[in-house]
Design an enzyme around this catalytic site. Structure first.
Site, PDB file in Angstrom:
ATOM      1  N   THR A  13      57.863  49.390 148.770  1.00 41.73           N
ATOM      2  CA  THR A  13      58.755  49.636 149.898  1.00 41.73           C
ATOM      3  C   THR A  13      60.162  49.935 149.386  1.00 41.73           C
ATOM      4  O   THR A  13      60.565  49.485 148.320  1.00 41.73           O
ATOM      5  CB  THR A  13      58.782  48.444 150.869  1.00 41.73           C
ATOM      6  OG1 THR A  13      59.444  47.326 150.254  1.00 41.73           O
ATOM      7  CG2 THR A  13      57.378  48.042 151.281  1.00 41.73           C
ATOM      8  N   SER A  15      61.330  52.804 148.259  1.00 41.61           N
ATOM      9  CA  SER A  15      61.148  53.421 146.943  1.00 41.61           C
ATOM     10  C   SER A  15      61.668  54.848 146.847  1.00 41.61           C
ATOM     11  O   SER A  15      61.257  55.602 145.971  1.00 41.61           O
ATOM     12  CB  SER A  15      59.674  53.381 146.542  1.00 41.61           C
ATOM     13  OG  SER A  15      58.828  53.846 147.579  1.00 41.61           O
ATOM     14  N   THR A  16      62.596  55.220 147.722  1.00 32.76           N
ATOM     15  CA  THR A  16      63.171  56.556 147.629  1.00 32.76           C
ATOM     16  C   THR A  16      64.424  56.596 146.755  1.00 32.76           C
ATOM     17  O   THR A  16      65.006  57.661 146.557  1.00 32.76           O
ATOM     18  CB  THR A  16      63.514  57.109 149.025  1.00 32.76           C
ATOM     19  OG1 THR A  16      64.434  56.227 149.668  1.00 32.76           O
ATOM     20  CG2 THR A  16      62.261  57.271 149.871  1.00 32.76           C
ATOM     21  N   SER A  17      64.829  55.440 146.224  1.00 32.88           N
ATOM     22  CA  SER A  17      65.992  55.401 145.335  1.00 32.88           C
ATOM     23  C   SER A  17      66.007  54.067 144.590  1.00 32.88           C
ATOM     24  O   SER A  17      65.214  53.168 144.882  1.00 32.88           O
ATOM     25  CB  SER A  17      67.308  55.561 146.121  1.00 32.88           C
ATOM     26  OG  SER A  17      67.500  54.474 147.014  1.00 32.88           O
ATOM     27  N   GLY A  18      66.907  53.949 143.630  1.00 32.05           N
ATOM     28  CA  GLY A  18      67.195  52.679 142.975  1.00 32.05           C
ATOM     29  C   GLY A  18      66.009  52.005 142.319  1.00 32.05           C
ATOM     30  O   GLY A  18      65.149  52.642 141.698  1.00 32.05           O
ATOM     31  N   ILE A  19      65.970  50.671 142.461  1.00 33.17           N
ATOM     32  CA  ILE A  19      64.922  49.870 141.832  1.00 33.17           C
ATOM     33  C   ILE A  19      63.546  50.279 142.339  1.00 33.17           C
ATOM     34  O   ILE A  19      62.590  50.394 141.558  1.00 33.17           O
ATOM     35  CB  ILE A  19      65.183  48.372 142.094  1.00 33.17           C
ATOM     36  CG1 ILE A  19      66.413  47.896 141.308  1.00 33.17           C
ATOM     37  CG2 ILE A  19      63.957  47.535 141.722  1.00 33.17           C
ATOM     38  CD1 ILE A  19      66.841  46.470 141.620  1.00 33.17           C
ATOM     39  N   GLY A  20      63.413  50.503 143.626  1.00 35.34           N
ATOM     40  CA  GLY A  20      62.114  50.861 144.189  1.00 35.34           C
ATOM     41  C   GLY A  20      61.563  52.147 143.605  1.00 35.34           C
ATOM     42  O   GLY A  20      60.366  52.233 143.277  1.00 35.34           O
ATOM     43  N   SER A 145      66.579  38.300 143.894  1.00 32.44           N
ATOM     44  CA  SER A 145      67.836  38.558 143.195  1.00 32.44           C
ATOM     45  C   SER A 145      68.276  37.287 142.497  1.00 32.44           C
ATOM     46  O   SER A 145      67.866  36.181 142.876  1.00 32.44           O
ATOM     47  CB  SER A 145      68.914  38.996 144.194  1.00 32.44           C
ATOM     48  OG  SER A 145      70.214  38.927 143.632  1.00 32.44           O
ATOM     49  N   TYR A 158      73.356  37.975 152.265  1.00 27.79           N
ATOM     50  CA  TYR A 158      72.416  38.550 151.297  1.00 27.79           C
ATOM     51  C   TYR A 158      71.797  37.451 150.442  1.00 27.79           C
ATOM     52  O   TYR A 158      70.575  37.402 150.244  1.00 27.79           O
ATOM     53  CB  TYR A 158      73.159  39.565 150.425  1.00 27.79           C
ATOM     54  CG  TYR A 158      72.335  40.152 149.306  1.00 27.79           C
ATOM     55  CD1 TYR A 158      71.393  41.152 149.557  1.00 27.79           C
ATOM     56  CD2 TYR A 158      72.513  39.734 147.991  1.00 27.79           C
ATOM     57  CE1 TYR A 158      70.655  41.705 148.521  1.00 27.79           C
ATOM     58  CE2 TYR A 158      71.773  40.277 146.953  1.00 27.79           C
ATOM     59  CZ  TYR A 158      70.844  41.272 147.219  1.00 27.79           C
ATOM     60  OH  TYR A 158      70.113  41.815 146.197  1.00 27.79           O
TER      61      TYR A 158
END
Length: 265
Positions: A13, A15-20, A145, A158
């Site tokens: 989930t 997953s279109t950028s960054g860690i994902g 995190s 957060y």
């Protein structure tokens, strides 16, 4: 090392950028079938096309666009996945963050953070875990995190949601006793992503200092306990996540990928 992930079906989930996105790429590298998730079908299609070309994986990259903060949309996504044969590995990575004074965080914002950061994972795990248990194979990883253990005063909402993910992971792992199913957490430290880059660009304007100066001084001023003394890369988080799902004996665990920031045994 053969991680035995070839042809496993993976939903990552956010997953279109960054860690994902990095996690999705890491699973494709291991031969898995990966579903790219984000709120925009157009964005999912673009990332799917990029990863398909990168890994020559036309039959192994699929899309699963849905706003997981919406229970109806999450249910529709699960129905789609089940119709296509189900999911072997669920990576709950979707999340939001911001720096904001505690006294300015409204009730609505608190509920939004719980809905996105926690309930997205609850919804998908609740729907997919029973089938994993029935099939005697499954992996769930919740991307938490270091804030879950070392909460940040400037990101209270957060931090609280990331701590809740640890409890969710451990509680769900208790349901897998004797099964070839695991539920774990990964705790990235400060990781260099597009969102972090945007944060420093905004801070640069606010403080009237070059962004690179703020970045260079960040660990000395804000994370002096870091042994790494640099930002974790998304690839480092992805590698740890993929390895965690390959090892049956690692269950109910919280794997720290935070560069030694947390001073604890």
């Amino acid at each position: 090392m053969d991680l035995k992930l070839n042809d496993k079906k993976v939903l990552v989930t956010g997953s279109t950028s960054g860690i994902g996105k990095a996690i999705a790429a890491a699973y494709l590298k291991e031969g898995a079938v990966v579903y790219i998730n984000g709120r925009s079908q157009e964005r999912c299609d673009a990332i799917a096309a990029e990863l398909t070309q990168q890994f020559d994986a036309a039959d192994r990259v699929k899309t699963a666009a849905a706003d997981l903060a919406d229970g109806v949309a999450a249910d529709a996504l699960v129905a789609k996945l089940q119709a296509e044969g189900g999911i072997d590995i669920l990576i709950n990575n979707t999340g939001i963050f911001e720096v904001k004074p505690f006294e300015q965080i409204t009730d609505a914002e608190w509920m939004d953070y719980f809905n996105v950061n926690i309930m997205s994972a609850v919804r998908l795990s609740r729907a997919l875990l029973p089938t994993m248990l029935e099939n005697d194979f499954g992996r769930i990883v919740n991307i938490s995190s270091e804030c879950a253990i070392k909460p940040l005063g400037q990101m209270v909402h957060y931090s609280v949601t990331k701590t809740a993910l640890l409890s969710l992971s451990r509680a769900l792992s208790e349901l897998t006793k004797g099964k070839n199913v695991t539920v774990n957490s990964v705790l990235p430290g400060p990781t260099w992503t597009e969102g972090v880059e945007n944060y420093f660009d905004t801070l640069s304007v606010k403080e009237g200092k070059p962004a690179q100066t703020l970045i260079d001084n960040y660990f000395a001023e804000h994370e002096p306990t870091s042994l790494l003394q640099r930002f974790v890369s998304v690839e480092e988080v992805a590698e740890a996540t993929v390895y965690l799902t390959s090892n049956r004996a690692m269950n109910g665990q919280s794997l720290r990928v935070e560069g030694g920031i947390i001073r604890a045994l």
